[in-house]
Design a protein around this motif. Structure first.
Motif, PDB file in Angstrom:
ATOM      1  N   GLU A  89       0.826  -1.071  -0.056  1.00 48.96           N
ATOM      2  CA  GLU A  89      -0.002   0.020   0.029  1.00 48.96           C
ATOM      3  C   GLU A  89       0.735   1.300  -0.076  1.00 48.96           C
ATOM      4  O   GLU A  89       0.292   2.433   0.026  1.00 48.96           O
ATOM      5  CB  GLU A  89      -0.843  -0.161   1.285  1.00 48.96           C
ATOM      6  CG  GLU A  89      -1.887  -1.242   1.218  1.00 48.96           C
ATOM      7  CD  GLU A  89      -2.956  -1.036   2.340  1.00 48.96           C
ATOM      8  OE1 GLU A  89      -2.969  -0.163   2.972  1.00 48.96           O
ATOM      9  OE2 GLU A  89      -3.466  -2.140   2.745  1.00 48.96           O
ATOM     10  N   GLY A 144      -7.760  -0.162  -0.731  1.00 49.17           N
ATOM     11  CA  GLY A 144      -7.972   1.128  -0.494  1.00 49.17           C
ATOM     12  C   GLY A 144      -6.795   1.843  -0.365  1.00 49.17           C
ATOM     13  O   GLY A 144      -6.425   2.741  -1.279  1.00 49.17           O
ATOM     14  N   GLY A 176      -6.424   2.260   4.688  1.00 45.67           N
ATOM     15  CA  GLY A 176      -7.740   1.771   4.338  1.00 45.67           C
ATOM     16  C   GLY A 176      -7.893   0.302   3.964  1.00 45.67           C
ATOM     17  O   GLY A 176      -8.899  -0.137   3.647  1.00 45.67           O
ATOM     18  N   ARG A 184     -17.681   5.498  -0.174  1.00 38.43           N
ATOM     19  CA  ARG A 184     -16.946   5.113   0.968  1.00 38.43           C
ATOM     20  C   ARG A 184     -17.292   5.904   2.156  1.00 38.43           C
ATOM     21  O   ARG A 184     -17.119   7.444   2.286  1.00 38.43           O
ATOM     22  CB  ARG A 184     -15.571   4.882   0.672  1.00 38.43           C
ATOM     23  CG  ARG A 184     -15.050   3.911  -0.336  1.00 38.43           C
ATOM     24  CD  ARG A 184     -13.681   4.124  -0.732  1.00 38.43           C
ATOM     25  NE  ARG A 184     -13.241   3.328  -1.653  1.00 38.43           N
ATOM     26  CZ  ARG A 184     -12.572   2.066  -1.151  1.00 38.43           C
ATOM     27  NH1 ARG A 184     -11.926   1.816  -0.055  1.00 38.43           N
ATOM     28  NH2 ARG A 184     -11.964   1.457  -2.289  1.00 38.43           N
ATOM     29  N   GLN A 204     -14.161   2.883   5.683  1.00 39.19           N
ATOM     30  CA  GLN A 204     -13.953   2.299   4.401  1.00 39.19           C
ATOM     31  C   GLN A 204     -13.398   3.389   3.708  1.00 39.19           C
ATOM     32  O   GLN A 204     -12.796   3.028   2.617  1.00 39.19           O
ATOM     33  CB  GLN A 204     -15.379   2.210   3.995  1.00 39.19           C
ATOM     34  CG  GLN A 204     -15.990   0.941   4.534  1.00 39.19           C
ATOM     35  CD  GLN A 204     -17.561   0.793   3.753  1.00 39.19           C
ATOM     36  OE1 GLN A 204     -17.922   1.553   3.230  1.00 39.19           O
ATOM     37  NE2 GLN A 204     -18.077  -0.613   4.194  1.00 39.19           N
ATOM     38  N   ARG A 205     -13.157   4.533   3.957  1.00 36.05           N
ATOM     39  CA  ARG A 205     -12.626   5.708   3.248  1.00 36.05           C
ATOM     40  C   ARG A 205     -10.844   5.440   3.236  1.00 36.05           C
ATOM     41  O   ARG A 205     -10.393   5.190   4.140  1.00 36.05           O
ATOM     42  CB  ARG A 205     -12.849   7.156   3.826  1.00 36.05           C
ATOM     43  CG  ARG A 205     -14.300   7.616   3.868  1.00 36.05           C
ATOM     44  CD  ARG A 205     -14.635   8.813   4.088  1.00 36.05           C
ATOM     45  NE  ARG A 205     -13.932   9.923   3.284  1.00 36.05           N
ATOM     46  CZ  ARG A 205     -14.575  10.449   2.196  1.00 36.05           C
ATOM     47  NH1 ARG A 205     -15.890   9.946   2.148  1.00 36.05           N
ATOM     48  NH2 ARG A 205     -14.184  11.439   1.636  1.00 36.05           N
ATOM     49  N   MET A 206     -10.571   5.571   2.131  1.00 30.01           N
ATOM     50  CA  MET A 206      -9.077   5.314   1.967  1.00 30.01           C
ATOM     51  C   MET A 206      -8.427   6.520   1.943  1.00 30.01           C
ATOM     52  O   MET A 206      -8.951   7.602   1.758  1.00 30.01           O
ATOM     53  CB  MET A 206      -9.026   4.692   0.355  1.00 30.01           C
ATOM     54  CG  MET A 206      -9.376   5.500  -0.814  1.00 30.01           C
ATOM     55  SD  MET A 206      -9.044   4.522  -2.199  1.00 30.01           S
ATOM     56  CE  MET A 206      -9.774   5.874  -3.357  1.00 30.01           C
ATOM     57  N   ASN A 219     -13.285   8.644  -2.881  1.00 32.71           N
ATOM     58  CA  ASN A 219     -14.264   7.901  -1.865  1.00 32.71           C
ATOM     59  C   ASN A 219     -15.626   8.311  -1.976  1.00 32.71           C
ATOM     60  O   ASN A 219     -16.254   7.442  -1.603  1.00 32.71           O
ATOM     61  CB  ASN A 219     -13.632   8.681  -0.185  1.00 32.71           C
ATOM     62  CG  ASN A 219     -12.403   7.861   0.028  1.00 32.71           C
ATOM     63  OD1 ASN A 219     -11.997   6.670  -0.105  1.00 32.71           O
ATOM     64  ND2 ASN A 219     -11.421   8.578   0.706  1.00 32.71           N
ATOM     65  N   ASP A 259      -4.985  -0.303   8.320  1.00 34.11           N
ATOM     66  CA  ASP A 259      -6.238   0.127   8.201  1.00 34.11           C
ATOM     67  C   ASP A 259      -6.839   1.005   9.189  1.00 34.11           C
ATOM     68  O   ASP A 259      -5.971   1.330  10.041  1.00 34.11           O
ATOM     69  CB  ASP A 259      -7.246  -1.355   8.585  1.00 34.11           C
ATOM     70  CG  ASP A 259      -6.861  -1.827   9.842  1.00 34.11           C
ATOM     71  OD1 ASP A 259      -8.023  -2.338  10.497  1.00 34.11           O
ATOM     72  OD2 ASP A 259      -5.603  -1.604  10.304  1.00 34.11           O
TER      73      ASP A 259
END
Length: 757
Positions: free
Chosen positions: A278, A310, A306, A365, A369-371, A360, A605
């Motif tokens: 990531e 994400g 995320g 999202r 859940q929002r990246m 997002n 996360d």
């Protein structure tokens, strides 16, 4: 300075084997040994002699200099911080120059019930200094003579930049104590802080102190420096911002005597415990860039947040956006100017944030859940390095003299320190200490506060940008001397060093993706070309209120007279201001919360998102707040506020709140319709309407800050003080969004304050 009377514990928590102090690596596990030298404060240290071991842990190796022989063990960090040490905490964003409180040592031997307070990040030479290890760096005044002109101006520039932050915290007297001012190569560092006991020192007194340096000043800048001292002592230079601007100009001219070559390499790896990466970086991993100009000297490291899929989307999206915005920055700016560069970097960061945030929103999202992604970015321009930072990825500055972390993590532990709630090593003990308070992409740029720092480069050095896959567990502190110093000494190349750092991240940590970028700045003098003497600076007598707030404007403070804009109708506004007089208003604003992005150390996360940073789910992190004072008494009649739209110029108003913004903040921005902020306005501030115009069919009001409110906004909200407006700042706000008190009446004192009388 090795001492056979004690041993040095291995910093590896799974080892902690005692070693001889002359050893560089643990004989058992091979981990580099950390020698943490501390500065002792308080009379409790007086009875001890060199070689004494205090509390079976601290070895006295010099006058007030202690060696922590068990660096893997947390020091005593009391919950209550004495008031005299609060400035250290609140000045933690300036830790490159200012030491931090390490902990407390309570001793009962030789002196009953005595306390010794310990400072870390003190200008004390480390193991790289050989025979001088464990000794203080030299005083600035002792080595000022025969130092190069650019180095002397660099020290003065740092000195001037520290003036206002220390003045705000009541410790500006520290900058008047020459024994406190130590130099580590090009870096100016303070030994400790001194409380302003009565009245704070003035710039006039600073000028008198600087006059004592004239005799040893380099011939190229002697007349220039003499004129600066004269303007300070005669009160022609009235603000530290103005002083910094003058020194900026001198540095820009003087730095042309040096040639700068830049080399950049990056490396990234998913790590042994992750099945996808990531992280992202620019230039692409493994690509080496060499440049003798600052056109392509851009390095970026992003650590995605995320989880899959994400973070691995957010980090490259941020890099692509930043690259597109900054690819032609050097050509688009006609010449070097710090304010313009800062604005461009902040706007590019906001654009990257909005690109992720918009995606997002398109993908619906929300919450966890929002990246998002962290960001550290290095961009050179002329003789300076600009560092942009959001999140907990880090930048370290490495010279032959030492290694320093130049960014402060945007996490809860650092926030606790910045607000004066807790010592850093105490804050680290809380479960949520590593949770982020901001990252790119989680929310609108209206709540984003990127940090942009700039550093004058007058010696060869390396900037290390890295994600927390490497920086966790103090790996950079342990390995910089072994892995990065050889680059400066010609013993290894950048790609090899980058690969070694990734290997250290994977083998010594291994819990996360790891990414590094190495930016090698090689500085060499040009052959003697008969450099001319700098001309003395001249002040341009234009009131600060008339500074152009546009993004390409010069600094807000009065400037040196080199380029007057003849097209700017400043004289007309100046006459109007003199005619009508200056005034102000009390801004009754309650700061709202910025979005809180929490991510635990070692995880990729989101842990939680909260709209109020003081409403943290972890009760150990949350601090009780003082009871708020009602803004009006219960018996006061209710007044219906009205919009600021249509007000005459100049006009005195009392701001109440924003009625259309998702945030409760009142933010002044540099341009109508732009998200880049001048700063946040604390309640109780005195403001004045000085202009208005339409932008996209909407009316905007131009406000000037006359004085800052006395509410303790740092307790209410985790915003660094440097993010707040300052006296003299000018910025725009959408008129229709602001409510004002219709019956507000300015006082004589407020008018006097706003006019500067």
């Amino acid at each position: 300075m090795a001492n056979s009377a004690g041993t040095l514990q291995c910093p590896n928590h799974s080892c902690q084997e005692p070693n001889h102090q002359s050893d560089k690596f643990c004989y058992r596990c091979g981990t580099p040994l950390i020698k943490r030298y501390l500065w002792a404060m308080g009379s409790g240290i007086d009875p001890y002699k060199l070689g004494d071991a205090i509390a079976d842990r601290y070895l006295l190796v010099g006058e007030r200099i202690l060696l922590d022989t068990t660096p893997a063990v947390s020091p005593d960090t009391p919950e209550e911080v004495p008031p005299e040490f609060l400035p250290y905490l609140k000045l933690s964003p300036h830790r490159l120059h200012i030491p931090q409180v390490y902990g407390r040592l309570k001793v009962t031997e030789k002196r009953r019930n005595s306390e010794i307070w310990l400072l870390e990040d003190v200008p004390i030479r480390g193991s790289e200094a050989g025979e001088d290890e464990g000794k203080l760096f030299s005083e600035l005044t002792s080595i000022w003579q025969n130092t190069s002109a650019v180095r002397q101006l660099n020290w003065l520039w740092q000195w001037a930049n520290l003036w206002q932050p220390l003045l705000d915290q009541g410790v500006a007297s520290s900058l008047m104590e020459t024994s406190f001012l130590r130099v580590e190569g090009s870096l100016l560092r303070l030994l400790e802080l001194k409380i302003d006991r009565k009245t704070p020192p003035t710039l006039q007194q600073l000028g008198q102190l600087w006059l004592t340096l004239i005799d040893g000043t380099s011939p190229e800048i002697k007349r220039y420096f003499q004129e600066i001292c004269t303007q300070l002592t005669q009160k022609q230079i009235t603000t530290s911002d103005q002083l910094v601007t003058i020194l900026d100009r001198g540095l820009s001219d003087c730095a042309r005597s040096q040639k700068r070559t830049y080399k950049i390499v990056t490396a990234t790896d998913s790590g042994p415990s992750r099945d996808h990466n990531e992280d992202a970086c620019y230039p692409p991993s493994g690509e080496l860039i060499i440049s003798e100009t600052d056109t392509n000297t851009l390095a970026i490291v992003c650590d995605g947040i995320g989880g899959h899929p994400g973070g691995e989307i957010a980090s490259p999206l941020a890099i692509n956006t930043l690259y597109q915005r900054l690819e032609t920055l050097s050509e688009s700016l006609e010449k070097w100017h710090p304010e313009s560069i800062n604005i461009e970097l902040e706007e590019a960061t906001c654009a990257a944030n909005d690109a992720i945030s918009d995606q997002n929103d398109r993908e619906n999202r929300s919450d966890r859940q929002r990246m998002g992604t962290t960001l550290v970015m290095a961009k050179t321009f002329s003789h300076e390095m600009y560092i942009t930072h959001v999140g907990d990825s880090r930048v370290y500055w490495v010279t032959k003299q030492g290694c320093h972390q130049v960014t402060q993590d945007d996490d809860l532990a650092s926030r606790e320190v910045r607000l004066g709630y807790s010592l850093y090593r105490n804050a680290l003990q809380h479960r949520a200490s590593g949770s982020l308070v901001q990252a790119l992409g989680i929310s609108s740029s209206a709540t984003l506060h990127p940090t942009v720092q700039r550093f004058v480069i007058d010696e060869s050095c390396i900037f290390l940008l890295c994600s927390d896959g490497l920086s966790d567990y103090d790996r950079v502190d342990q390995y910089w001397q072994k892995e990065i110093i050889p680059i400066l000494e010609g013993g290894t190349d950048l790609p090899t060093a980058a690969a070694r750092l990734i290997d250290i991240a994977n083998t010594q940590n291994g819990h996360d993706n790891a990414t590094v970028a190495l930016v090698y700045c090689e500085v060499t003098p040009y052959p003697e070309s008969g450099q001319t003497e700098l001309s003395p600076p001249q002040l341009e007598l234009i009131p600060p209120i008339l500074a152009n707030p546009a993004k390409t404007a010069i600094s807000k403070m009065p400037q040196i007279a080199t380029e007057r804009n003849n097209n700017r109708p400043w004289w007309l506004l100046f006459v109007m201001v003199l005619f009508f007089g200056l005034g102000g208003v009390i801004a009754a604003i309650r700061f709202g919360g910025i979005d809180l992005v929490a991510r635990l150390i070692g995880r990729g996360d989101l842990a939680s998102i909260n709209t109020s940073p003081d409403n943290v789910s972890d009760p150990e992190i949350t601090r009780s707040q003082p009871e708020s004072i009602p803004e009006t008494s219960p018996s006061a009649p209710e007044i219906t506020p009205t919009s600021v739209s249509g007000l005459d110029v100049p006009k005195l108003i009392e701001l109440k709140e924003l009625i259309k913004s998702h945030s409760k903040d009142i933010s002044l921005v540099k341009e109508p319709g732009k998200l880049l902020k001048v700063g946040l306005v604390p309640r109780g501030s005195i403001l004045q309407v000085i202009g208005s115009k339409k932008h996209q069919e909407q009316e905007w009001a131009l406000l000037r800050v006359c004085s800052i409110g006395n509410e303790n906004v740092e307790v209410e909200r985790p915003i660094p003080r440097e993010k707040l407006v300052k006296k003299g700042d000018v910025g725009w706000v959408k008129a229709a969004d602001v409510l004002v008190e219709p019956n507000f009446q300015s006082t004589t004192e407020q008018i006097s304050e706003c006019s500067g009388k």
